[in-house]
Design a protein around this motif. Structure first.
Motif, PDB file in Angstrom:
ATOM      1  N   ALA A   1      34.115   8.929  -6.464  1.00 40.29           N
ATOM      2  CA  ALA A   1      34.672   9.548  -5.267  1.00 40.29           C
ATOM      3  C   ALA A   1      35.935   8.823  -4.807  1.00 40.29           C
ATOM      4  CB  ALA A   1      33.629   9.554  -4.157  1.00 40.29           C
TER       5      ALA A   1
ATOM      6  N   ARG B   1      32.332   8.917   4.789  1.00 36.45           N
ATOM      7  CA  ARG B   1      32.350   9.979   3.791  1.00 36.45           C
ATOM      8  C   ARG B   1      30.919  10.357   3.424  1.00 36.45           C
ATOM      9  NH1 ARG B   1      36.553  10.505   5.349  1.00 36.45           N
ATOM     10  NH2 ARG B   1      38.585  10.402   4.331  1.00 36.45           N
TER      11      ARG B   1
ATOM     12  N   ASP C   1      29.165  11.499   0.183  1.00 34.67           N
ATOM     13  CA  ASP C   1      29.306  11.686  -1.266  1.00 34.67           C
ATOM     14  C   ASP C   1      28.284  10.790  -1.948  1.00 34.67           C
ATOM     15  OD1 ASP C   1      30.007  11.816  -3.944  1.00 34.67           O
ATOM     16  OD2 ASP C   1      32.147  12.004  -3.517  1.00 34.67           O
TER      17      ASP C   1
END
Length: 304
Positions: A289, A218, A220
């Motif tokens: 997140a 991911r 983030d």
């Protein structure tokens, strides 16, 4: 005209001392002292643009009370005992008491803060290590213990470990400029989430998330800034953070096992995250997140 130097009147017949301008262009508040009949200072009022903003009240040579004003209305009142802050009262714009704080001390350090809002009471107790850093923090709500936290520091005075009744967090690696590189979160039933942040130079690139050995990527930056690796403090700001929702008062007693419903990696990851985060989740040390991802997964499930 009589001149005052450091609060002392200098008679005109004495040689005028040299006074240096130390304000550096800063506009000082208007100050108005009030004295008792014996000449000792009773209180001092501070003004900005003609409006009172603060009042300091003395008992002999010690400050006994400080009042803070907004729009000429009392906003905060602080009470002291021998120069030590003992309590604070916060008022609504209507003049009603909103809430108040009581401070307790041991060995010149704050050992507890108790907040009273109406009939409700919240309390935080602190313990310190040999270097004066907060090592334990216990939160109570209406006299019931909600969570006990422990913090661990490394040789560079960074938080590299955290634990409570539900989770453990351990930082395995920092970057050279003290950013989180790799850390692991483990719950009571030994589920593991490993966060590995990747950088190009000093710039964040992406994050590898491993849940019980299964991995996804991911991008983030929230994974870099985990709130449980922040140093705990003993001030009202941290207490507000606790009360505002970082901690969940509801304790789930049932044990939840990890589902593995699908052979597809993303589905297994979502299933694991839902169970790990929900399990006995009195505190949420995961980055925001991950929490958003669980909410999204729940939304999909609720709509079929």
């Amino acid at each position: 005209m009589v001149k005052y130097i450091l609060g002392i009147p200098i008679p005109d017949n004495l040689k005028e001392p040299v006074v240096h301008n130390c304000s550096n262009g800063i506009v000082l508040n208007e100050i108005k002292p009030y004295r008792k009949e014996d000449g000792s200072i009773q209180k001092i009022d501070y003004y900005q643009a003609g409006e009172i903003v603060k009042r300091v009240i003395y008992s002999d040579s010690d400050v006994s009370e400080i009042q803070h004003f907004q729009d000429e209305k009392l906003k905060v009142k602080q009470l002291f005992d021998e120069g030590v802050l003992k309590s604070e009262y916060y008022y609504k714009p209507t003049g009603e008491l909103n809430y108040y704080l009581v401070y307790e001390y041991k060995l010149d350090k704050i050992s507890a803060i108790e907040q009273s809002i109406g009939l409700s009471k919240r309390r935080v107790e602190f313990k310190y290590d040999f270097m004066g850093r907060i090592s334990e923090r216990t939160i109570y709500s209406d006299k019931k213990s909600k969570i006990a936290q422990r913090y661990f520091y490394d040789a560079m005075d960074r938080i590299n470990g955290y634990e409570d009744g539900s989770y453990q967090l351990f930082v395995e690696k920092f970057t050279q400029d003290n950013k989180l590189l790799t850390y692991k979160i483990t719950d009571k039933i030994k589920n593991e989430i490993v966060i590995n942040n990747k950088y190009i130079g000093n710039v964040y690139k992406e994050t590898s998330i491993s849940v019980n050995g299964e991995e996804t990527i991911r991008k983030d930056i929230n994974y870099v800034d985990n709130i449980m690796t922040k140093k705990p403090t003993n001030n009202i700001d941290d207490l507000d953070l606790i009360i505002a929702g970082l901690y969940n008062d509801k304790q789930q007693e049932s044990s939840i096992t990890t589902r593995r419903d699908s052979a597809e990696l993303e589905n297994r990851l979502d299933s694991n995250l839902v169970n790990i985060i929900e399990y006995k989740s009195k505190v949420r040390p995961l980055p925001i997140a991950l929490r958003k991802r669980v909410m999204y997964q729940r939304s999909l499930e609720s709509h079929g």
